[in-house]
Motif scaffolding. Structure first.
Motif, PDB file in Angstrom:
ATOM      1  N   ILE A  55      36.027  34.545  31.619  1.00  0.00           N
ATOM      2  CA  ILE A  55      36.847  34.371  32.809  1.00  0.00           C
ATOM      3  C   ILE A  55      37.615  35.659  33.103  1.00  0.00           C
ATOM      4  CG2 ILE A  55      38.592  32.955  33.925  1.00  0.00           C
ATOM      5  CD1 ILE A  55      35.995  31.492  33.164  1.00  0.00           C
ATOM      6  N   ARG A  81      39.719  22.339  36.694  1.00  0.00           N
ATOM      7  CA  ARG A  81      39.560  23.215  37.846  1.00  0.00           C
ATOM      8  C   ARG A  81      38.421  24.201  37.619  1.00  0.00           C
ATOM      9  NH1 ARG A  81      41.504  28.135  38.620  1.00  0.00           N
ATOM     10  NH2 ARG A  81      42.893  27.919  36.826  1.00  0.00           N
ATOM     11  N   LEU A  82      38.381  24.790  36.417  1.00  0.00           N
ATOM     12  CA  LEU A  82      37.309  25.722  36.108  1.00  0.00           C
ATOM     13  C   LEU A  82      35.972  25.000  36.033  1.00  0.00           C
ATOM     14  CD1 LEU A  82      38.876  28.121  33.433  1.00  0.00           C
ATOM     15  CD2 LEU A  82      38.112  28.698  35.739  1.00  0.00           C
ATOM     16  N   TYR A 114      35.615  30.246  28.608  1.00  0.00           N
ATOM     17  CA  TYR A 114      35.607  28.822  28.958  1.00  0.00           C
ATOM     18  C   TYR A 114      34.233  28.245  28.638  1.00  0.00           C
ATOM     19  CZ  TYR A 114      36.441  24.498  31.506  1.00  0.00           C
ATOM     20  OH  TYR A 114      36.609  23.180  31.832  1.00  0.00           O
ATOM     21  N   ASN A 132      40.407  22.059  31.297  1.00  0.00           N
ATOM     22  CA  ASN A 132      40.663  22.799  32.531  1.00  0.00           C
ATOM     23  C   ASN A 132      39.646  22.327  33.560  1.00  0.00           C
ATOM     24  OD1 ASN A 132      40.952  24.645  34.664  1.00  0.00           O
ATOM     25  ND2 ASN A 132      41.695  26.235  33.278  1.00  0.00           N
ATOM     26  N   ASP A 163      40.811  37.075  38.171  1.00  0.00           N
ATOM     27  CA  ASP A 163      40.835  36.350  39.445  1.00  0.00           C
ATOM     28  C   ASP A 163      40.122  35.003  39.355  1.00  0.00           C
ATOM     29  OD1 ASP A 163      38.252  37.155  39.160  1.00  0.00           O
ATOM     30  OD2 ASP A 163      38.103  38.213  41.073  1.00  0.00           O
ATOM     31  N   ASP A 164      39.859  34.541  38.119  1.00  0.00           N
ATOM     32  CA  ASP A 164      39.214  33.248  37.841  1.00  0.00           C
ATOM     33  C   ASP A 164      37.728  33.227  38.154  1.00  0.00           C
ATOM     34  OD1 ASP A 164      41.295  32.006  36.643  1.00  0.00           O
ATOM     35  OD2 ASP A 164      41.765  30.629  38.285  1.00  0.00           O
ATOM     36  N   THR A 165      37.137  34.350  38.538  1.00  0.00           N
ATOM     37  CA  THR A 165      35.679  34.393  38.610  1.00  0.00           C
ATOM     38  C   THR A 165      35.131  34.467  37.186  1.00  0.00           C
ATOM     39  OG1 THR A 165      35.732  36.804  38.846  1.00  0.00           O
ATOM     40  CG2 THR A 165      35.649  35.493  40.877  1.00  0.00           C
TER      41      THR A 165
END
Length: 230
Positions: free
Chosen positions: A191, A164-165, A147, A162, A194-196
């Motif tokens: 990324i 949210r990110l 990202y 995105n 778990d989106d960390t």
């Protein structure tokens, strides 16, 4: 403007109490050497090239006007290093992934390899790639994707859709920029499932295609940064 023309544009006066650069004007530098395609084995050409880049460094470091990514003790790219791991280490974002060096691409390493060169350079896309060595790679098996976040001053822009990110990475991205002593760059975040996120790479002099659909907004923000006397 070419490096050669820009180097000849500025005059630098060094005094006991103050230094002066003429003309002193808001500046956006993209200093690339060897731009004229001269023979890299020509010692005179390399000397002249280094002198021009040195003159630009001094002008950018000493002028009073705003300078995007003002040159400093570490060069034109803040504290960024050619190694993504060292860059992450210098800004407190090292995630423990060590780099592996290869003189030649290992046999059988193809498009599905978990090893990738620094994000700004090339990927291992074929085991028949020409032998250009040395290859520097990090394991990416934990990463679900990348990202990119463009940062201009204190403002962040998502280079991919995105939001949210972006909301979770904006403050962290600005903090990284401060530690790297940059005012403009694209940060590539790896990324996890778990989106960390982990810092995968930094482009301190990104190109327009890397901005995605944010190009106009980023350019406007850069103009604002150059017009800000503070």
């Amino acid at each position: 403007m070419s490096v050669a023309d820009a180097a000849e544009l500025f005059t630098i006066e060094v005094g006991q109490n103050a230094n002066r650069v003429t003309p002193d004007l808001p500046t956006f530098m993209r200093p690339f050497s060897g731009e004229d395609g001269r023979n890299l084995y020509d010692s005179d050409a390399r000397f002249h090239d280094a002198e021009r880049v040195g003159a630009l460094w001094a002008a950018g470091a000493l002028m009073q006007s705003p300078v995007v990514n003002r040159p400093g003790p570490f060069g034109f790219s803040g504290r960024c290093m050619p190694s993504s791991s060292l860059t992450a280490l210098s800004c407190g974002e090292f995630d423990g992934r060590s780099e592996v060096y290869f003189r030649n691409i290992p046999a059988g390493m193809g498009i599905d390899s978990e090893l990738i060169d620094d994000i700004e350079q090339h990927r291992f896309v074929s085991s028949s790639s020409p032998d250009l060595g040395v290859y520097r790679s990090r394991n990416t098996s934990r990463l679900a994707g990348y990202y990119p976040v463009a940062v201009v001053g204190q403002t962040c822009f998502p280079c991919l859709e995105n939001s949210r990110l972006l909301s979770s990475l904006a403050g962290r991205s600005v903090e990284v920029m401060g530690k790297l002593e940059l005012s403009f760059a694209i940060l590539f975040w790896g990324i996890l499932a778990d989106d960390t996120a982990v810092l995968a790479g930094v482009a301190p002099w990104p190109s327009l295609p890397q901005f995605g659909n944010q190009g106009e907004a980023i350019v406007d923000c850069l103009v604002g940064l150059l017009c800000d006397p503070s």
